[in-house]
Design a protein around this motif. Structure first.
Motif, PDB file in Angstrom:
ATOM      1  N   GLU A  92      -4.763   5.217   6.883  1.00 28.88           N
ATOM      2  CA  GLU A  92      -3.835   6.036   6.110  1.00 28.88           C
ATOM      3  C   GLU A  92      -2.475   5.823   6.738  1.00 28.88           C
ATOM      4  N   GLY A  93      -1.630   5.068   6.052  1.00 24.67           N
ATOM      5  CA  GLY A  93      -0.311   4.747   6.605  1.00 24.67           C
ATOM      6  C   GLY A  93       0.526   6.006   6.780  1.00 24.67           C
ATOM      7  N   GLU A  94       1.273   6.019   7.863  1.00 22.86           N
ATOM      8  CA  GLU A  94       2.186   7.143   8.108  1.00 22.86           C
ATOM      9  C   GLU A  94       3.279   7.180   7.059  1.00 22.86           C
ATOM     10  N   ARG A  95       3.979   8.308   6.962  1.00 22.90           N
ATOM     11  CA  ARG A  95       5.185   8.356   6.128  1.00 22.90           C
ATOM     12  C   ARG A  95       6.207   7.376   6.726  1.00 22.90           C
ATOM     13  N   ILE A  96       6.963   6.756   5.837  1.00 21.86           N
ATOM     14  CA  ILE A  96       7.897   5.727   6.298  1.00 21.86           C
ATOM     15  C   ILE A  96       9.055   6.389   7.029  1.00 21.86           C
ATOM     16  N   THR A  97       9.339   5.883   8.212  1.00 20.32           N
ATOM     17  CA  THR A  97      10.388   6.514   9.003  1.00 20.32           C
ATOM     18  C   THR A  97      11.553   5.581   9.298  1.00 20.32           C
ATOM     19  N   GLY A  98      11.311   4.270   9.199  1.00 20.26           N
ATOM     20  CA  GLY A  98      12.381   3.334   9.553  1.00 20.26           C
ATOM     21  C   GLY A  98      13.485   3.341   8.503  1.00 20.26           C
ATOM     22  N   ASP A  99      14.532   2.562   8.767  1.00 25.11           N
ATOM     23  CA  ASP A  99      15.626   2.512   7.801  1.00 25.11           C
ATOM     24  C   ASP A  99      15.649   1.189   7.059  1.00 25.11           C
ATOM     25  N   LYS A 100      14.537   0.425   7.118  1.00 22.33           N
ATOM     26  CA  LYS A 100      14.510  -0.844   6.397  1.00 22.33           C
ATOM     27  C   LYS A 100      14.290  -0.572   4.908  1.00 22.33           C
ATOM     28  N   VAL A 117       0.864  -1.186   0.000  1.00 25.78           N
ATOM     29  CA  VAL A 117       0.000   0.000   0.000  1.00 25.78           C
ATOM     30  C   VAL A 117       0.903   1.239   0.000  1.00 25.78           C
ATOM     31  N   PRO A 118       0.401   2.335  -0.572  1.00 28.60           N
ATOM     32  CA  PRO A 118       1.208   3.556  -0.612  1.00 28.60           C
ATOM     33  C   PRO A 118       1.196   4.285   0.725  1.00 28.60           C
ATOM     34  N   GLU A 119       2.280   4.973   1.022  1.00 33.81           N
ATOM     35  CA  GLU A 119       2.341   5.736   2.277  1.00 33.81           C
ATOM     36  C   GLU A 119       1.511   7.008   2.154  1.00 33.81           C
ATOM     37  N   ALA A 120       1.097   7.546   3.301  1.00 34.09           N
ATOM     38  CA  ALA A 120       0.409   8.830   3.377  1.00 34.09           C
ATOM     39  C   ALA A 120      -0.748   8.937   2.386  1.00 34.09           C
ATOM     40  N   PRO A 172      12.635   2.302   0.841  1.00 32.75           N
ATOM     41  CA  PRO A 172      12.271   2.108   2.244  1.00 32.75           C
ATOM     42  C   PRO A 172      10.849   1.554   2.371  1.00 32.75           C
ATOM     43  N   TYR A 173      10.566   0.879   3.452  1.00 30.93           N
ATOM     44  CA  TYR A 173       9.210   0.352   3.655  1.00 30.93           C
ATOM     45  C   TYR A 173       8.963   0.139   5.147  1.00 30.93           C
ATOM     46  N   VAL A 229       4.844   1.383   1.259  1.00 32.69           N
ATOM     47  CA  VAL A 229       6.008   1.782   0.455  1.00 32.69           C
ATOM     48  C   VAL A 229       5.760   3.198  -0.077  1.00 32.69           C
ATOM     49  N   PRO A 230       6.800   3.879  -0.583  1.00 30.62           N
ATOM     50  CA  PRO A 230       6.603   5.221  -1.131  1.00 30.62           C
ATOM     51  C   PRO A 230       5.628   5.195  -2.305  1.00 30.62           C
ATOM     52  N   ARG A 231       4.904   6.285  -2.502  1.00 31.16           N
ATOM     53  CA  ARG A 231       3.862   6.342  -3.536  1.00 31.16           C
ATOM     54  C   ARG A 231       4.425   6.015  -4.914  1.00 31.16           C
ATOM     55  N   GLU A 232       5.595   6.568  -5.257  1.00 28.76           N
ATOM     56  CA  GLU A 232       6.179   6.335  -6.577  1.00 28.76           C
ATOM     57  C   GLU A 232       6.412   4.851  -6.801  1.00 28.76           C
ATOM     58  N   TYR A 233       7.020   4.226  -5.819  1.00 28.07           N
ATOM     59  CA  TYR A 233       7.322   2.806  -5.960  1.00 28.07           C
ATOM     60  C   TYR A 233       6.039   1.993  -6.045  1.00 28.07           C
TER      61      TYR A 233
END
Lengths: 415, 230, 594
Positions: free
Chosen positions: A222-230, A181-184, A250-251, A276-280
């Motif tokens: 609504e998923g938060e913006r990804i903050t981890g470093d994975k 799913v896309p973030e934000a 990132p995810y 995952v980021p919207r673009e990806y």
């Protein structure tokens, strides 16, 4: 193996400066509420609704704690002070007091009214999905979840990991699908079920709703913006997974559990929501719309997409239904006393047997198994069936495969 | 009126009064009235449970009627209001006869008590016979059956099997109550023959009467809901 | 101040044939004659004792299933490849089959067994049918319940229902969960009669419950002793009365639901079957319309016991008697309106909002009771007997159970908590921490009255403390498991949760140890316990007037009530030495006491 019970408390704070830092010291990172939430829920909520719900929960918890301490404090104090001693003459005391009794009826009532309204408004936010959200169909069946995206894409990725912190330990007994799913972005999952009642629970989003066989329901978040470093792991062939910009993607992963009891493998009916980021995500959804590759590779994808993996293993382990390992080209006995020889389970007779088993599963039951499979009539196209048959008759699944190329077929002697 | 029986030479008390006069209430009650009131209260509570049982069927009826109005309209068409109406009249009359039976017991009219009890039994059996001969058996053999047993070839609505499920469920449970009533009233009749009931003791007649009224009232609701909806 | 009238009632009614002044436990002739006497008895005390042993046996069965459930959850189900390269499934405590799915089914059967036995065969009948049967007539000063033969019938109905349920278990068990949710319950195990047997058993048990409830309501209305007005009744009677009303009014809906479920399974009627146009949610509405009030059938009797034990062992009138009495009634009334809070994740928003509001309403009388019990201790004279220890444990555990109901009734937070271990922990704090702990309080309180023997207070207290600690270790962890994302009825779980699960499992062993201590204490008391006096705790309600154990017809003389059940400030308890129970100085002339 000691799963780190206290990890949530020690977990590093979100990198963007904290979700709750607005609330002052009490509610700030490392403050009482923050610590309590991390301990209680194993982490901060992953959506705005989740954080609001936790906030409300925290206040309910404080109120409860106040009354609990008050009641138990009184009990302990009275029990000690007025304990019986030989010869002690008890005092008289009032046996009721209207004002006191009114006070402890009315004050809790007012608090309860507040709780009700806060809870109701939060619930409205939590269950009524925004009209402009991305809608994904999620279908539950015994015992797997399937997601179908608006462009027809289906998720074929899966994992057997049973810990998000330690993805290397892939030791689950059943594959767990991964839904991207896309973030934000508001995402609405339209729930339905093919058999019994299931319930789609995303603990990190603090929301769930039941999936019914006779009606549509939904869960949104609504998923938060990804903050981890994975970052996303490499694909099966070992190629790194990169975004359009050539950087690692990132995810964040979130568990999904089935929360309504649904039978034998209820506890294996999980999924992972991967933000995952919207673009990806855009790129992924286009890519996932159609399985690619050879018939066998597509069959491999359909094995998961169609949920065959919920009941049939491919490594020989006995699950709900017969394993697909060494099914093609091997003899079998049915419960009605008939059977098929090894030769019969090849070629066209195998295809016909497979079709019957899929569309009319009760017709032939393999000995030692219950009659439990639901018919796939109308749920499996010719193309999908062809791919699955190719997969089953490939060397991946049987030691007596159908010929895969002309080299596998001996040339006739010239006469 | 107590007399000393000297026929056996002993001093045994021979009480030749009818049962209802010499009836002594159970030891844990203080008075006969307390016992009568307790029995009646108990029966009323039991009737409350009966109403709640049937209310489950009524709720199911209401919800599916809301969901599938066409199936319900079709289903009702298959039922003949004549037989339903006749059964209604029969049950209403039987309610009257059982009420009269209570009256007879209070007035010590032993003969009419038995006549009215017999009438009630005849009505109850007539109800069952009509139900079976003109409703259940012809409908069942035509394939108008509940759920997956449904084989009626001319159904116009896919949800008619549910209608039949509710129809057989509701009327079937009601018919079981009618049969229970037959047994209970038969028991009353046997006791009436032994002159067990009279002005001083008619508890059993009273509470079976209450039961019979509730059986009647449930039918009064079932009849229009099943037979007369469109 | 005497409370006994000297009217002789021995020769009254059908008992002109002699005075039954002996203990009700006195054997009637030889072994066979005695067994026959018990089997055909219409004495409410004997029926109560039979229920006591039957429910304790069921508690044992259900407890074994619970231990099995906890054992299975010691480790998650995993598939590993061992050194030899073979693929193995680990983490299943009961691996009787070679497929992990079938082994999971074993777990599903264990938790179904645990739930169904504990709910339908233990908690619902436990306090009302065992202690209620024994005590209710004694407390209102009656010689028996209103319909003694119906009472015996209800016992046999209970036995019959249990036999059907146990038959289903012996035939291989049922995996539907105690809630029998459709369509799973109508499709699972197709072709087997086990589910039908289990449902039939529960259906039959329902009638036992109805008959007992009906008997109690009529008894309270019609058989109170002369001089006992409604507000002179012990609060035990008020709470049992309230739960009896629910038993009578709610159980029939369960009966019709289970009938429809059986029709559905046998004939495929389609009412709950989505494939035929039926509605599985309708089943949930029907089921919870009974089963939510049933929750109060379970907890009100627990509250009933606490009303008595706290008052007697703190020697204080229950603070706000009328408020407590009316809170029982209002809990009973509101309990019929809150069933939808079991469906916050399956129904529409409006329905959820209404049910949430009504749910909060039921919290108020419950809170009132908590405050009243606590303030009753004020200026009391508190003795830490086993019943009192259990009552204090009840206050602690029930407070947690009640307060954790708040986030479950709040819609926004329930979306997360619904069907999670938080719910499991919550209802165990209420059902076990509330009802079972209260049952133990009551059992220790009235044990001397029922059997005429005392038990070892020291060892009973030790058992109480072990049970209290074990309970919290087992179930408090489950709150955290729930908020961290552990769903109900899972045979396996993700790695992160294993540590908490293991704590919980260790707690279940502590509970087992505590109950074994109690078993030992009770058996020892029956065999070698010292004789108990008629009134070992100095109670004032009517059951303490008669002998321990009571005589066959309860009272030597019909009691006439002249004081309230809790007038400890003014009355020396019957059969007690005034030196042991000193009274406060009498109120000055003209001053009316409370």
């Amino acid at each position: 193996m000691t799963p780190d019970f206290m990890t949530p408390l020690l977990a590093s704070a979100p990198a963007d400066g904290g979700l709750l830092s607005r609330g002052g010291l009490f509610l700030a990172e490392g403050g009482l509420m923050d610590t309590w939430t991390r301990f209680n829920f194993g982490g901060i909520g992953a959506s705005k609704f989740a954080r609001d719900a936790d906030h409300l929960f925290f206040w309910i918890y404080l109120i409860s704690a106040f009354f609990f301490v008050l009641l138990m404090g009184m009990t302990a104090w009275f029990s000690f002070k007025y304990r019986w001693k030989p010869g002690k003459v008890p005092e008289r005391s009032a046996s009721h007091n209207t004002y006191l009794e009114l006070a402890w009826s009315v004050i809790p009532t007012m608090l309860l009214v507040w709780m009700f309204f806060k809870g109701f408004w939060g619930y409205v936010d939590g269950v009524i999905s925004p009209a402009q959200g991305l809608t994904i169909d999620v279908i539950g069946k015994q015992w797997s979840w399937n997601a179908v995206y608006p462009n027809g894409a289906v998720s074929s990725e899966s994992t057997r990991a049973r810990s998000l912190n330690n993805p290397g330990s892939e030791n689950g007994v059943q594959d767990t699908p991964i839904f991207y799913v896309p973030e934000a972005t508001p995402v609405t999952l339209r729930l339905s079920s093919e058999d019994v009642i299931h319930s789609f629970w995303v603990p990190d989003m603090r929301t769930k709703f039941d999936a019914f066989p006779n009606r549509y329901t939904s869960v949104w978040f609504e998923g938060e913006r990804i903050t981890g470093d994975k970052t996303l792991p490499p694909d099966k062939k070992g190629n790194p997974t990169l975004g359009k910009d050539g950087k690692p993607v990132p995810y964040t992963d979130h568990w999904v559990f089935c929360a309504e009891y649904c039978g034998s493998n209820h506890s294996e009916m999980m999924a992972i929501i991967r933000v995952v980021p919207r673009e990806y995500f855009k790129h992924w959804m286009e890519d996932a719309a159609t399985p690619k590759g050879t018939l066998v590779e597509r069959g491999q994808a359909y094995y998961k997409i169609k949920g065959c993996n919920a009941c049939h293993s491919i490594d020989g382990t006995k699950a709900i239904g017969p394993t697909w390992k060494n099914l093609y080209g091997y003899e079998v006995n049915f419960t009605d006393g008939t059977g098929m020889t090894a030769a019969e389970r090849t070629g066209a007779t195998f295809a016909e047997y497979f079709k019957t088993s899929v569309f009319n599963p009760g017709a032939k039951i393999v000995q030692g198994y219950p009659n439990q499979m639901q018919s796939y009539l109308g749920r499996l196209s010719d193309e999908e069936m062809r791919c699955l048959i190719a997969y089953m008759s490939s060397p991946l699944l049987t030691d007596r495969p159908a010929p895969q190329s002309v080299d596998d077929v001996p040339e006739n002697e010239k006469k | 009126m107590t007399t000393i029986d000297t026929r056996h030479g002993g001093g045994e008390v021979l009480d030749d009064r009818p049962y209802h006069e010499k009836y002594k209430h159970a030891a844990h009650f203080r008075t006969a009235e307390a016992e009568f009131d307790a029995c009646k209260l108990g029966m009323w509570l039991f009737l409350a449970t009966e109403i709640l049982t049937f209310s489950g069927m009524f709720v199911a009826y209401g919800i599916f009627r809301m969901m599938y109005p066409q199936a319900w309209a079709n289903g009702s068409h298959y039922l003949d209001p004549f037989w339903g109406g006749l059964n209604t009249v029969i049950l209403l009359y039987s309610s009257f006869t059982i009420a009269m039976a209570i009256h007879n017991a209070q007035k010590n009219q032993q003969f009419w008590l038995k006549v009215n009890l017999i009438q009630t039994i005849v009505c109850a059996i007539a109800f069952i016979v009509i139900k079976l001969a003109f409703e259940y058996i012809p409908k069942w053999s035509a394939g108008k059956r509940p759920g997956s047993l449904f084989t009626y070839p001319f159904a116009e609505n896919p949800y008619e099997p549910i209608w039949w499920g509710v129809y057989y469920g509701a009327t079937g449970i009601h018919a079981l109550h009618v049969l229970t009533g037959v047994v209970l009233i038969g028991w009353l009749l046997i006791r009436a023959q032994k002159k067990h009931f009279g002005p001083t003791h008619y508890t059993a007649v009273e509470i079976v009467g209450l039961f019979w009224h509730i059986v009647d009232i449930v039918w009064i609701f079932l009849f229009p809901l099943l037979y007369l909806i469109d | 101040m005497t409370t006994i009238d000297t009217r002789d009632i021995g020769g009254h009614g059908g008992h002109a044939d002699g005075h039954h002044e002996g203990s009700y436990l006195q054997p009637k002739g030889g072994l066979i004659a005695t067994v026959w006497d018990w089997m055909t008895t219409i004495d409410h005390k004997k029926i109560g004792v039979m229920y006591l042993f039957a429910t304790l046996f069921m508690f044992f069965l259900g407890g074994m299933a619970a231990l099995a459930v906890r054992l299975e959850l010691w480790a998650p189900v995993r598939q590993i490849t061992d050194a030899a390269g073979a693929v193995k499934v680990t983490g299943q405590a009961f691996a009787w089959y070679d497929s992990f799915g079938q082994n999971n089914d074993l777990y599903n059967r264990f938790f179904t067994l645990h739930g169904a036995i504990m709910v339908f065969m233990f908690i619902i009948p436990s306090i009302p049918a065992a202690l209620g049967n024994f005590l209710l007539p004694l407390m209102v000063g009656a010689k028996d319940v209103a319909f003694p033969r119906l009472n015996l019938l209800s016992w046999y109905v209970y036995v019959t229902g249990s036999i059907f349920a146990v038959a289903a278990i012996i035939a291989g068990g049922v995996d539907t969960g105690w809630t029998f949710y459709t369509p799973y319950s109508t499709t699972s195990d197709a072709g087997h009669w086990r589910v039908v047997f289990m449902v039939l058993g529960v259906f039959i048990l329902g009638f036992s419950s109805i008959l007992t409830g009906l008997n109690f309501v009529v008894t309270v209305h019609k058989l109170r002793a002369p001089g006992m007005g409604w507000f002179d009744m012990p609060l035990f009677v008020w709470a049992i009365y309230s739960s009896a009303v629910i038993q009578v009014l709610a159980t029939p809906v369960l009966a019709i639901t289970l009938v429809l479920l059986m029709f559905e399974r046998i004939f495929n009627v389609g009412v709950f079957d989505p494939r035929m146009g039926g509605d599985p949610v309708l089943f949930q509405h029907f089921f919870w319309f009974y089963s939510h009030p049933a929750v109060y059938i379970m907890i009100l009797p627990g509250m009933a016991i606490i009303n008595e034990t706290i008052a007697v062992h703190a020697r204080k009138k229950i603070f706000g008697y009328r408020a407590v009495a009316f809170s029982s009634l209002s809990i009973a009334a509101i309990s019929f309106l809150v069933w939808g809070h079991h469906m916050f994740t399956s129904q529409g928003e409006i329905a959820s909002a209404i049910f949430s509001a009504l749910t909060f309403l039921v919290a108020i009388p419950t809170a009132v009771k908590m405050f009243n019990w606590t303030t009753t201790l004020y200026k009391g004279s508190i003795r830490f007997t086993t019943p009192m220890l259990y009552s204090l444990a009840f206050l602690f555990l029930f407070a947690i159970g009640g307060l954790t109901g708040l986030p479950l009734g709040t819609l926004a937070t329930d979306l997360h908590l619904h069907d999670s271990y938080f719910v499991v922990a919550h209802f165990h704090y209420v059902m076990m921490g509330g009802t079972v702990i209260a049952y133990l309080a009551g059992l220790h309180h009235w044990w001397p009255k029922i059997f005429g023997k005392m038990y070892s207070t020291f060892w009973a207290n030790v058992g109480c403390i072990i049970v209290f600690i074990g309970f919290n270790v087992t179930f408090f962890t489950q709150f955290i498991l729930g908020t961290r994302g552990m769903p109900r009825r899972y045979a396996s779980y993700i790695d992160d949760l294993q540590f908490l699960h293991q704590i919980s499992t260790v707690g279940s062993w502590l509970l087992l140890l505590g109950f074994l201590v109690h078993l030992f204490v009770f058996v020892h008391s029956l065999i070698a316990g010292p004789k108990a006096g008629a009134n070992p705790w100095g109670g004032l309600s009517l059951e303490w007037e008669t002998d321990s154990p009571p005589i066959e017809h309860n009272f030597h003389h019909e009691p006439i009530v002249k004081h309230g059940p809790y007038d400890y400030d003014d009355v020396v308890p019957p059969h007690c030495d005034p030196k042991d129970y000193p009274l406060p100085a009498p109120l000055p002339e003209g001053h009316k006491g409370h």
